[in-house]
Design a protein around this motif. Structure first.
Motif, PDB file in Angstrom:
ATOM      1  N   GLY A 143      -3.611   4.998  -3.397  1.00 31.04           N
ATOM      2  CA  GLY A 143      -4.350   6.156  -2.924  1.00 31.04           C
ATOM      3  C   GLY A 143      -5.411   5.732  -1.927  1.00 31.04           C
ATOM      4  N   GLU A 144      -6.153   6.702  -1.410  1.00 35.76           N
ATOM      5  CA  GLU A 144      -7.152   6.378  -0.391  1.00 35.76           C
ATOM      6  C   GLU A 144      -8.480   5.924  -0.975  1.00 35.76           C
ATOM      7  OE1 GLU A 144      -7.412   8.589   3.094  1.00 35.76           O
ATOM      8  OE2 GLU A 144      -5.500   9.617   2.860  1.00 35.76           O
ATOM      9  N   THR A 160       0.829  -1.215   0.000  1.00 37.68           N
ATOM     10  CA  THR A 160       0.000   0.000   0.000  1.00 37.68           C
ATOM     11  C   THR A 160       0.860   1.260   0.000  1.00 37.68           C
ATOM     12  OG1 THR A 160      -0.058   0.090   2.407  1.00 37.68           O
ATOM     13  CG2 THR A 160      -1.805  -1.159   1.326  1.00 37.68           C
ATOM     14  N   GLY A 191      -1.402  -0.558  -3.764  1.00 37.96           N
ATOM     15  CA  GLY A 191      -2.367   0.476  -3.380  1.00 37.96           C
ATOM     16  C   GLY A 191      -1.794   1.822  -3.773  1.00 37.96           C
TER      17      GLY A 191
HETATM   18  P1  GDP Z   1      -5.655  -1.196   8.691  1.00 43.08           P
HETATM   19  O1  GDP Z   1      -5.504  -0.794  10.115  1.00 43.08           O
HETATM   20  O2  GDP Z   1      -4.494  -1.997   8.227  1.00 43.08           O
HETATM   21  O3  GDP Z   1      -6.947  -1.877   8.390  1.00 43.08           O
HETATM   22  O4  GDP Z   1      -5.577   0.148   7.840  1.00 43.08           O
HETATM   23  P2  GDP Z   1      -6.717   0.961   7.103  1.00 43.08           P
HETATM   24  O5  GDP Z   1      -7.254   0.168   5.971  1.00 43.08           O
HETATM   25  O6  GDP Z   1      -7.683   1.471   8.113  1.00 43.08           O
HETATM   26  O7  GDP Z   1      -5.875   2.154   6.486  1.00 43.08           O
HETATM   27  C1  GDP Z   1      -5.215   3.122   7.266  1.00 43.08           C
HETATM   28  C2  GDP Z   1      -5.131   4.437   6.487  1.00 43.08           C
HETATM   29  O8  GDP Z   1      -4.325   4.306   5.343  1.00 43.08           O
HETATM   30  C3  GDP Z   1      -6.480   4.902   5.981  1.00 43.08           C
HETATM   31  O9  GDP Z   1      -6.584   6.289   6.191  1.00 43.08           O
HETATM   32  C4  GDP Z   1      -6.438   4.611   4.483  1.00 43.08           C
HETATM   33  O10 GDP Z   1      -7.227   5.506   3.737  1.00 43.08           O
HETATM   34  C5  GDP Z   1      -4.974   4.777   4.201  1.00 43.08           C
HETATM   35  N1  GDP Z   1      -4.549   3.991   3.022  1.00 43.08           N
HETATM   36  C6  GDP Z   1      -4.707   2.662   2.804  1.00 43.08           C
HETATM   37  N2  GDP Z   1      -4.156   2.294   1.626  1.00 43.08           N
HETATM   38  C7  GDP Z   1      -3.625   3.409   1.072  1.00 43.08           C
HETATM   39  C8  GDP Z   1      -2.891   3.682  -0.147  1.00 43.08           C
HETATM   40  O11 GDP Z   1      -2.617   2.809  -0.980  1.00 43.08           O
HETATM   41  N3  GDP Z   1      -2.513   4.985  -0.358  1.00 43.08           N
HETATM   42  C9  GDP Z   1      -2.794   5.973   0.544  1.00 43.08           C
HETATM   43  N4  GDP Z   1      -2.366   7.206   0.239  1.00 43.08           N
HETATM   44  N5  GDP Z   1      -3.458   5.743   1.684  1.00 43.08           N
HETATM   45  C10 GDP Z   1      -3.878   4.488   1.962  1.00 43.08           C
END
Ligand code: GDP
Length: 450
Positions: free
Chosen positions: A281-282, A253, A279
């Protein structure tokens, strides 16, 4: 993505490209710089070392150093080895597909540390499988540690248009997994994605839970989600997981913010696991299948040049190209040369293939377009030039109206078409002069030679 690494490598390559001839020392000097660039990009030391050894071995070969464009050849070797380093199984550097070819529901188990982007990636992949592959997907969160983790997945599911397993408060991960499987079977779901719990660090309790979930759900894929911004830590996490649960792939990511690329570049070599998704972006559609060849193109910023060099190397003999280049420079570019040139172009896949591939080529191509040149003309041109006398071929200016009529009749074409070829010859001569100004003989050789 990879901006810092790209810049560094391109500096090295600009210098390589700017040289007409290379010797072994030049290659070794360049490789020392590439090695520094890789280490600065946070590539694992043994991986960088191995990479440099492989490129150097191939690049100091006689065939490369004696070719018309040794700089380009070395760059192509770096590109090939980058594709391998990024996990390309073969020269095509295709993405490693998900293995969902099992009795449905195919279970995809998502694992990783907290904050790596696991929940987001679960929803992204479910959406991708639904939208691009027409799969019916179901998602279930097994994360009972983090407050609101299950709700978060439900919200993402709504946004993605993918169903999520209803939440039953207090149910434990293995039981949730069982219920999810049952529900998936009842609803004829193709793919069941299990978003497992994260921890701040890899610990025994986490691993025990992963193993227990894997035992009941028999996943077709176990994807580890890691944050590319953590560089070598991401690779270390992957290694720790690999020793405990049988990972089938990695989701990297935050590639959108990764200027260095160390995790992407070391992952395959260190863990043996393919990166299957990136990944970027968000947003929920900010995910890509990880194509090693395309990523290498991005790092080097020269995909088209690489394929052009490949094509040219296949179809053009170096000496011939050199000789042709010499003749052009000397202003002796006659109809025989034009014919040879056009035949080579056809060998390379016609005009469309060459479109916009190299800076120098653009000029020549514009000239061709202006003179009404297309691939059909390539087919007729041989007949037309064959119908000219030897003298006419060497001195096309001899072709007056009467001679043109004769050539047209002889080749079964029209005076108009004969004119087109003559015009093209003129235009190409002009374009060659421009190219000469732009880069001289070397630029030209780079255009026609391998
Ligand atoms: P988890 O704790 O592993 O489940 O993480 P989350 O899925 O909640 O993601 C944590 C943060 O990272 C969130 O704010 C997402 O939007 C952000 N995020 C996840 N993947 C990416 C990515 O590929 N790029 C960016 N810029 N942000 C990401």
């Amino acid at each position: 993505m990879f901006d810092t690494l790209s810049d560094r490598l391109n500096n090295v390559f600009d210098r390589l490209r700017g040289r007409g001839a290379l010797n072994e020392q030049d290659v070794r000097d360049a490789m020392r710089e590439v090695r520094v660039a890789l280490l600065e990009a946070d590539v694992a030391l043994p991986v960088a070392r191995d990479f440099i050894a492989r490129v150097t071995e191939r690049a100091v070969g006689q065939e490369v150093l004696k070719s018309v464009t040794p700089g380009q050849q070395v760059i192509k070797i770096v590109n090939d080895e980058l594709v391998t380093m990024l996990g390309g199984e073969d020269a095509s550097g295709e993405a490693t597909p998900l293995n969902l070819d099992v009795k449905p529901p195919a279970v995809v188990m998502m694992v990783g540390l907290q904050g790596s982007g696991k929940t987001t990636s679960t929803a992204k992949i479910a959406k991708l499988l639904k939208d691009k592959n027409g799969k019916k997907a179901l998602m279930a969160s097994l994360d009972v540690n983090r407050p609101a983790a299950q709700e978060q997945l439900a919200i993402l599911g709504e946004q993605a248009g993918v169903a999520t397993l209803p939440i039953i408060q207090g149910q434990q991960p293995v039981d949730i997994a069982r219920r999810a499987l049952e529900s998936a079977r009842l609803q004829n779901v193709d793919v069941l994605l299990l978003d497992t719990a994260g921890r701040l660090h890899v610990d025994e309790a986490l691993m025990a839970e992963m193993k227990a979930v894997a035992a009941v759900s028999e996943p077709a894929e176990v994807l580890l989600v890691v944050d590319s911004l953590t560089g070598q830590d991401a690779v270390n996490v992957a290694q720790s997981f690999t020793e405990e649960v049988p990972l089938t792939g990695v989701v990297l990511t935050r590639m959108d913010g990764d200027a260095r690329g160390g995790a992407a570049l070391s992952m395959r070599a260190v863990t043996g696991k393919p990166i299957k998704f990136a990944g970027t972006g968000e947003k929920l559609d900010a995910i890509e299948r990880f194509h090693p060849a395309r990523v290498a193109d991005r790092i080097l910023g020269m995909g088209d040049v690489v394929s052009l060099v490949e094509k040219a190397a296949e179809s053009i003999k170096a000496e011939e190209a050199e000789e042709l280049a010499q003749r052009m420079m000397a202003g002796k570019f006659d109809m025989n040369d034009l014919r040879k040139q056009l035949q080579q172009m056809q060998n390379m896949g016609g005009l469309g293939m060459l479109a916009g591939m190299m800076p120098g080529m653009k000029k020549a191509k514009q000239a061709m377009a202006q003179s009404g040149m297309d691939d059909k003309v390539l087919v007729h041109m041989d007949a037309i030039i064959s119908s000219m006398t030897r003298k006419e071929r060497a001195h096309p200016q001899l072709l007056n109206a009467k001679r043109k009529k004769r050539v047209a009749a002889g080749s079964g074409t029209s005076v108009q078409e004969v004119n087109k070829i003559l015009k093209m010859h003129q235009e190409m001569g002009r374009a060659m002069k421009q190219i000469k100004r732009m880069g001289g003989l070397k630029g030209l050789a780079a255009m026609f030679g391998g």
